[in-house]
Design a protein around this motif. Structure first.
Motif, PDB file in Angstrom:
ATOM      1  N   GLU A   1       0.818  -1.211   0.000  1.00  0.00           N
ATOM      2  CA  GLU A   1       0.000   0.000   0.000  1.00  0.00           C
ATOM      3  C   GLU A   1       0.855   1.267   0.000  1.00  0.00           C
ATOM      4  OE1 GLU A   1      -2.268  -0.405   3.563  1.00  0.00           O
ATOM      5  OE2 GLU A   1      -3.636  -1.874   2.703  1.00  0.00           O
ATOM      6  N   LEU A   2       2.127   1.122   0.322  1.00  0.00           N
ATOM      7  CA  LEU A   2       3.026   2.273   0.426  1.00  0.00           C
ATOM      8  C   LEU A   2       3.582   2.599  -0.953  1.00  0.00           C
ATOM      9  CD1 LEU A   2       4.915   1.189   3.653  1.00  0.00           C
ATOM     10  CD2 LEU A   2       2.838   2.565   3.467  1.00  0.00           C
ATOM     11  N   ARG A   3       3.113   3.698  -1.526  1.00  0.00           N
ATOM     12  CA  ARG A   3       3.488   4.046  -2.904  1.00  0.00           C
ATOM     13  C   ARG A   3       4.001   5.463  -3.016  1.00  0.00           C
ATOM     14  NH1 ARG A   3      -1.510   1.046  -5.907  1.00  0.00           N
ATOM     15  NH2 ARG A   3      -0.947  -1.016  -5.168  1.00  0.00           N
ATOM     16  N   GLY A   4       4.687   5.911  -1.994  1.00  0.00           N
ATOM     17  CA  GLY A   4       5.186   7.284  -1.956  1.00  0.00           C
ATOM     18  C   GLY A   4       6.379   7.507  -2.867  1.00  0.00           C
ATOM     19  N   PRO A   5       6.832   8.747  -2.943  1.00  0.00           N
ATOM     20  CA  PRO A   5       7.935   9.119  -3.823  1.00  0.00           C
ATOM     21  C   PRO A   5       9.278   8.572  -3.323  1.00  0.00           C
ATOM     22  CG  PRO A   5       7.345  10.964  -2.431  1.00  0.00           C
ATOM     23  CD  PRO A   5       6.338   9.878  -2.158  1.00  0.00           C
ATOM     24  N   THR A   6      10.181   8.359  -4.267  1.00  0.00           N
ATOM     25  CA  THR A   6      11.540   7.927  -3.917  1.00  0.00           C
ATOM     26  C   THR A   6      12.599   8.832  -4.525  1.00  0.00           C
ATOM     27  OG1 THR A   6      11.618   6.402  -5.784  1.00  0.00           O
ATOM     28  CG2 THR A   6      10.878   5.509  -3.668  1.00  0.00           C
ATOM     29  N   THR A   7      12.199   9.722  -5.412  1.00  0.00           N
ATOM     30  CA  THR A   7      13.130  10.668  -6.040  1.00  0.00           C
ATOM     31  C   THR A   7      12.438  12.012  -6.192  1.00  0.00           C
ATOM     32  OG1 THR A   7      12.439  10.115  -8.286  1.00  0.00           O
ATOM     33  CG2 THR A   7      14.281   8.844  -7.375  1.00  0.00           C
ATOM     34  N   GLY A   8      13.235  13.010  -6.515  1.00  0.00           N
ATOM     35  CA  GLY A   8      12.695  14.340  -6.771  1.00  0.00           C
ATOM     36  C   GLY A   8      12.541  15.170  -5.510  1.00  0.00           C
ATOM     37  N   VAL A   9      11.964  16.350  -5.691  1.00  0.00           N
ATOM     38  CA  VAL A   9      11.729  17.272  -4.584  1.00  0.00           C
ATOM     39  C   VAL A   9      10.271  17.149  -4.160  1.00  0.00           C
ATOM     40  CG1 VAL A   9      11.725  19.688  -3.861  1.00  0.00           C
ATOM     41  CG2 VAL A   9      13.526  18.861  -5.391  1.00  0.00           C
ATOM     42  N   VAL A  10      10.057  16.937  -2.866  1.00  0.00           N
ATOM     43  CA  VAL A  10       8.706  16.837  -2.317  1.00  0.00           C
ATOM     44  C   VAL A  10       8.542  17.914  -1.245  1.00  0.00           C
ATOM     45  CG1 VAL A  10       8.557  14.355  -2.768  1.00  0.00           C
ATOM     46  CG2 VAL A  10       9.356  15.157  -0.540  1.00  0.00           C
ATOM     47  N   GLU A  11       7.311  18.234  -0.947  1.00  0.00           N
ATOM     48  CA  GLU A  11       7.023  19.162   0.148  1.00  0.00           C
ATOM     49  C   GLU A  11       6.185  18.433   1.185  1.00  0.00           C
ATOM     50  OE1 GLU A  11       5.204  23.578   1.104  1.00  0.00           O
ATOM     51  OE2 GLU A  11       4.956  22.732  -0.897  1.00  0.00           O
ATOM     52  N   LEU A  12       6.793  18.189   2.330  1.00  0.00           N
ATOM     53  CA  LEU A  12       6.095  17.517   3.410  1.00  0.00           C
ATOM     54  C   LEU A  12       5.061  18.453   4.021  1.00  0.00           C
ATOM     55  CD1 LEU A  12       9.066  15.768   5.251  1.00  0.00           C
ATOM     56  CD2 LEU A  12       7.291  14.673   3.876  1.00  0.00           C
ATOM     57  N   PRO A  13       3.950  17.908   4.481  1.00  0.00           N
ATOM     58  CA  PRO A  13       2.963  18.759   5.154  1.00  0.00           C
ATOM     59  C   PRO A  13       3.513  19.279   6.486  1.00  0.00           C
ATOM     60  CG  PRO A  13       2.276  16.456   5.188  1.00  0.00           C
ATOM     61  CD  PRO A  13       3.529  16.524   4.379  1.00  0.00           C
ATOM     62  N   HIS A  14       3.030  20.426   6.879  1.00  0.00           N
ATOM     63  CA  HIS A  14       3.481  21.051   8.117  1.00  0.00           C
ATOM     64  C   HIS A  14       3.282  20.135   9.324  1.00  0.00           C
ATOM     65  CE1 HIS A  14       3.482  24.034  11.441  1.00  0.00           C
ATOM     66  NE2 HIS A  14       4.487  24.499  10.725  1.00  0.00           N
ATOM     67  N   ARG A  15       2.252  19.300   9.308  1.00  0.00           N
ATOM     68  CA  ARG A  15       2.008  18.389  10.416  1.00  0.00           C
ATOM     69  C   ARG A  15       3.148  17.391  10.617  1.00  0.00           C
ATOM     70  NH1 ARG A  15       1.118  15.042  13.087  1.00  0.00           N
ATOM     71  NH2 ARG A  15       1.321  13.256  11.772  1.00  0.00           N
ATOM     72  N   LEU A  16       3.845  17.046   9.537  1.00  0.00           N
ATOM     73  CA  LEU A  16       4.952  16.088   9.639  1.00  0.00           C
ATOM     74  C   LEU A  16       6.308  16.759   9.859  1.00  0.00           C
ATOM     75  CD1 LEU A  16       4.029  13.526   6.838  1.00  0.00           C
ATOM     76  CD2 LEU A  16       3.728  13.280   9.298  1.00  0.00           C
ATOM     77  N   PHE A  17       6.467  17.964   9.325  1.00  0.00           N
ATOM     78  CA  PHE A  17       7.761  18.654   9.415  1.00  0.00           C
ATOM     79  C   PHE A  17       7.489  20.134   9.630  1.00  0.00           C
ATOM     80  CE2 PHE A  17      11.687  20.270   7.111  1.00  0.00           C
ATOM     81  CZ  PHE A  17      12.530  20.028   8.176  1.00  0.00           C
ATOM     82  N   TRP A  18       7.870  20.646  10.776  1.00  0.00           N
ATOM     83  CA  TRP A  18       7.418  21.953  11.243  1.00  0.00           C
ATOM     84  C   TRP A  18       8.356  23.093  10.893  1.00  0.00           C
ATOM     85  CZ3 TRP A  18       8.716  18.077  14.868  1.00  0.00           C
ATOM     86  CH2 TRP A  18       7.704  17.153  15.076  1.00  0.00           C
ATOM     87  N   GLN A  19       8.885  23.108   9.710  1.00  0.00           N
ATOM     88  CA  GLN A  19       9.768  24.194   9.283  1.00  0.00           C
ATOM     89  C   GLN A  19       9.066  25.044   8.230  1.00  0.00           C
ATOM     90  OE1 GLN A  19      12.785  24.816  10.673  1.00  0.00           O
ATOM     91  NE2 GLN A  19      12.260  23.158  12.061  1.00  0.00           N
ATOM     92  N   PRO A  20       9.461  26.306   8.097  1.00  0.00           N
ATOM     93  CA  PRO A  20       8.837  27.140   7.056  1.00  0.00           C
ATOM     94  C   PRO A  20       9.056  26.563   5.658  1.00  0.00           C
ATOM     95  CG  PRO A  20      10.056  28.497   8.609  1.00  0.00           C
ATOM     96  CD  PRO A  20      10.362  27.061   8.949  1.00  0.00           C
TER      97      PRO A  20
END
Length: 136
Positions: A48-67
């Motif tokens: 079920e895990l089909r997330g990205p493995t390359t490229g530039v992604v933007e994590l949601p603020h809930r997961l990573f709290w940086q600007p």
């Protein structure tokens, strides 16, 4: 010795505590903790895990709290870092499905720096993550 975690530290509201076993489980349960007082979230099926493995992604603020939450997964060390962050911070299965990739998780598993409760929860559900590389 038990650890205690405040789950509601809001000012003006009484907090409540959940006793924690030193091994990273919510006391009185067999539920491994991602953090004190919060259970680890585990995908039911690695396929079920089909997330990205390359490229530039933007994590949601809930997961990573940086600007700036952009992560270049092609830079050395950034893919494992993102996996560690998502595995530790996720509170819903859809977050795992969006940001993790099953075969990549299996490949990186032994090298990831994770809280004991997270590692234990995933290894209990997915036996293949427990296998040790005997040739190493």
């Amino acid at each position: 010795m038990a650890l205690v975690a405040s789950l509601n530290p809001s000012a003006g509201q009484p907090g409540y505590s959940v006793p924690m076993d030193p091994i990273g489980s919510v006391r009185g349960t067999n539920t491994p903790a991602a953090r004190p007082g919060r259970r680890a979230v585990v995908a039911n099926d690695l396929r079920e895990l089909r997330g990205p493995t390359t490229g530039v992604v933007e994590l949601p603020h809930r997961l990573f709290w940086q600007p700036d939450r952009h992560v270049d997964l092609d830079r050395p060390g950034m893919l494992p870092w993102m996996y560690e962050t998502v595995l530790t911070e996720a509170v819903r299965a859809d977050e795992l499905h969006t940001w993790l990739h099953g075969p990549t998780l299996v490949r990186l598993w032994r090298t990831l720096y994770l809280p004991r409760g997270v590692r234990r929860a995933w290894e209990q559900r997915h036996m293949m993550l427990r296998v040790r590389n005997i040739a190493a």
